[in-house]
Design a protein around this motif. Structure first.
Motif, PDB file in Angstrom:
ATOM      1  N   GLN A  66       0.822  -1.211   0.000  1.00  0.00           N
ATOM      2  CA  GLN A  66       0.000   0.000   0.000  1.00  0.00           C
ATOM      3  C   GLN A  66       0.853   1.257   0.000  1.00  0.00           C
ATOM      4  O   GLN A  66       0.479   2.266  -0.593  1.00  0.00           O
ATOM      5  CB  GLN A  66      -0.941   0.001   1.203  1.00  0.00           C
ATOM      6  N   ALA A  67       1.995   1.206   0.650  1.00  0.00           N
ATOM      7  CA  ALA A  67       2.890   2.362   0.708  1.00  0.00           C
ATOM      8  C   ALA A  67       3.655   2.559  -0.599  1.00  0.00           C
ATOM      9  O   ALA A  67       4.182   3.632  -0.850  1.00  0.00           O
ATOM     10  CB  ALA A  67       3.871   2.219   1.864  1.00  0.00           C
ATOM     11  N   GLY A  68       3.732   1.501  -1.437  1.00  0.00           N
ATOM     12  CA  GLY A  68       4.433   1.620  -2.716  1.00  0.00           C
ATOM     13  C   GLY A  68       5.728   0.846  -2.798  1.00  0.00           C
ATOM     14  O   GLY A  68       6.515   1.043  -3.723  1.00  0.00           O
ATOM     15  N   MET A  69       5.951  -0.054  -1.848  1.00  0.00           N
ATOM     16  CA  MET A  69       7.162  -0.874  -1.897  1.00  0.00           C
ATOM     17  C   MET A  69       6.941  -2.073  -2.815  1.00  0.00           C
ATOM     18  O   MET A  69       5.818  -2.497  -3.043  1.00  0.00           O
ATOM     19  CB  MET A  69       7.551  -1.338  -0.490  1.00  0.00           C
ATOM     20  N   ASN A  70       8.038  -2.583  -3.337  1.00  0.00           N
ATOM     21  CA  ASN A  70       7.958  -3.689  -4.290  1.00  0.00           C
ATOM     22  C   ASN A  70       8.250  -5.047  -3.675  1.00  0.00           C
ATOM     23  O   ASN A  70       7.938  -6.068  -4.276  1.00  0.00           O
ATOM     24  CB  ASN A  70       8.951  -3.456  -5.437  1.00  0.00           C
ATOM     25  N   GLY A  71       8.874  -5.076  -2.512  1.00  0.00           N
ATOM     26  CA  GLY A  71       9.233  -6.344  -1.887  1.00  0.00           C
ATOM     27  C   GLY A  71       9.584  -6.149  -0.435  1.00  0.00           C
ATOM     28  O   GLY A  71       9.564  -5.031   0.082  1.00  0.00           O
ATOM     29  N   ILE A  72       9.903  -7.264   0.216  1.00  0.00           N
ATOM     30  CA  ILE A  72      10.246  -7.206   1.639  1.00  0.00           C
ATOM     31  C   ILE A  72      11.285  -8.271   1.967  1.00  0.00           C
ATOM     32  O   ILE A  72      11.212  -9.393   1.451  1.00  0.00           O
ATOM     33  CB  ILE A  72       8.991  -7.380   2.522  1.00  0.00           C
ATOM     34  N   ILE A  73      12.259  -7.907   2.759  1.00  0.00           N
ATOM     35  CA  ILE A  73      13.255  -8.839   3.277  1.00  0.00           C
ATOM     36  C   ILE A  73      13.216  -8.702   4.791  1.00  0.00           C
ATOM     37  O   ILE A  73      13.285  -7.596   5.323  1.00  0.00           O
ATOM     38  CB  ILE A  73      14.663  -8.535   2.738  1.00  0.00           C
TER      39      ILE A  73
END
Length: 76
Positions: free
Chosen positions: A45-52
């Protein structure tokens, strides 16, 4: 993008970046130690493309980078 920075968290930084850039570039990957199950949705929702997630494991990082780069190459 570290989600828990002093003064301005990663969510706010990403929102500001996305005001001037597309959702697909630059690729922004969240970095967090949080175990929150709903964090992925918040990042999207914030506009990030991925997460680690921390602790960072080399294989997990490689898998996420591979997934993001493939999506970017496919134009998704």
């Amino acid at each position: 993008m570290d989600l828990q920075m002093p003064e301005m968290d990663g969510f706010e930084v990403v929102k500001r970046i996305r005001k001037f850039r597309s959702r697909s570039w630059p690729l922004i990957i969240a970095l967090t130690a949080s175990a929150d199950e709903h964090l992925w949705e918040k990042c999207l929702q914030a506009g990030m493309n991925g997460i680690i997630r921390k602790p960072v494991l080399l294989q997990g990082m490689a898998d996420e980078l591979r997934r993001l780069l493939k999506r970017a190459n496919d134009g998704v």
